[in-house]
Design a protein around this motif. Sequence first.
Motif, short mmCIF file in Angstrom:
data_model
loop_
_atom_site.label_atom_id
_atom_site.label_comp_id
_atom_site.label_asym_id
_atom_site.label_seq_id
_atom_site.Cartn_x
_atom_site.Cartn_y
_atom_site.Cartn_z
N SER A 112 0.81 -1.22 0.00
CA SER A 112 0.00 0.00 0.00
C SER A 112 0.85 1.27 0.00
O SER A 112 0.37 2.33 -0.42
N ASP A 203 -8.58 -3.43 2.89
CA ASP A 203 -7.90 -3.71 1.62
C ASP A 203 -7.26 -5.11 1.65
O ASP A 203 -7.34 -5.87 0.68
N SER A 207 -8.30 -8.55 -0.23
CA SER A 207 -7.25 -9.15 -1.05
C SER A 207 -7.05 -10.63 -0.72
O SER A 207 -6.69 -11.42 -1.59
#
Length: 283
Positions: A112, A203, A207
Amino acid sequence: MIKEVGGAAGWLGGQLTDSAAWRFPLTAAHRAELLADPASLPTLGPVLERLGQELCSGRGFALLQGVPVTGLTESEVDAMAVGIAGHVGVVVPPVVHVRDVGVDRSESTSKSYQHNGRLGYHSDPTDVVALLCVRRAVSGGLSSVVSSVAVHDEVVRTRPELAEVLYDQWWRDARTGDGVDSFYQQPVYRLLAGKLVANYGPDYIHSAQRGAHVPALRPDQLAAMAELDRLNDDPRFVLTMDLQAGDMQFLNNRVTMHSRTEYRDDPARRRDLIRIWLNFFQR
């Protein structure tokens, strides 16, 4: 039954923006010490000790202002950031630069900190994360901090059935590749020695669904995430910072979560933050 844990009252009623207790502006003498030897800080050291106390037993976040980053080389700024952080906790390698390097976000090893997209509210794996702003973006890149304690208690109070789900084991993606060792399980909330510890990251939860052995998110998990995401954006629990060059933000990952808005760069002077993970001296 999951119960409220309390301890987040300092986040309510506008006390975040009205109080300067979490801001630590540097003096000219402090900056001179940093430029001379960031490992030896006779007058700044006690200030950083108070900052650490704010992280451990106060609001759980702090902002150091006025770190002299202008005109220094990257290695000099790195050394300064590590020197400051070493007076707050134990530095956990690696030290990385948060900047857009053009990675494909769909790649199994992308991180990220390597792209300019928005980040959902999350907490990092160490006790503390520190971010020193070296250069701002042209636009965007705002940093928001939320009290995971206050949000937890609101979920318990209003949606207790979802609070129970957040204490379950959740699949996560370490994004180390496509092997099974890239996937692991961890609860969003848990109690450690009677204190709440939060570890969220939508996130990386989403994922993890790429793992062949990872089960699909259940309806109650999706509902819990939706409620958590909604409350993480609630103005009662959030403070947004527009970090300036020389600002160094410290966050206690156990009691806060943070996010970042999407940003746009000047190709000639890209946004650059130094990220340092820390553990407290008091373990």
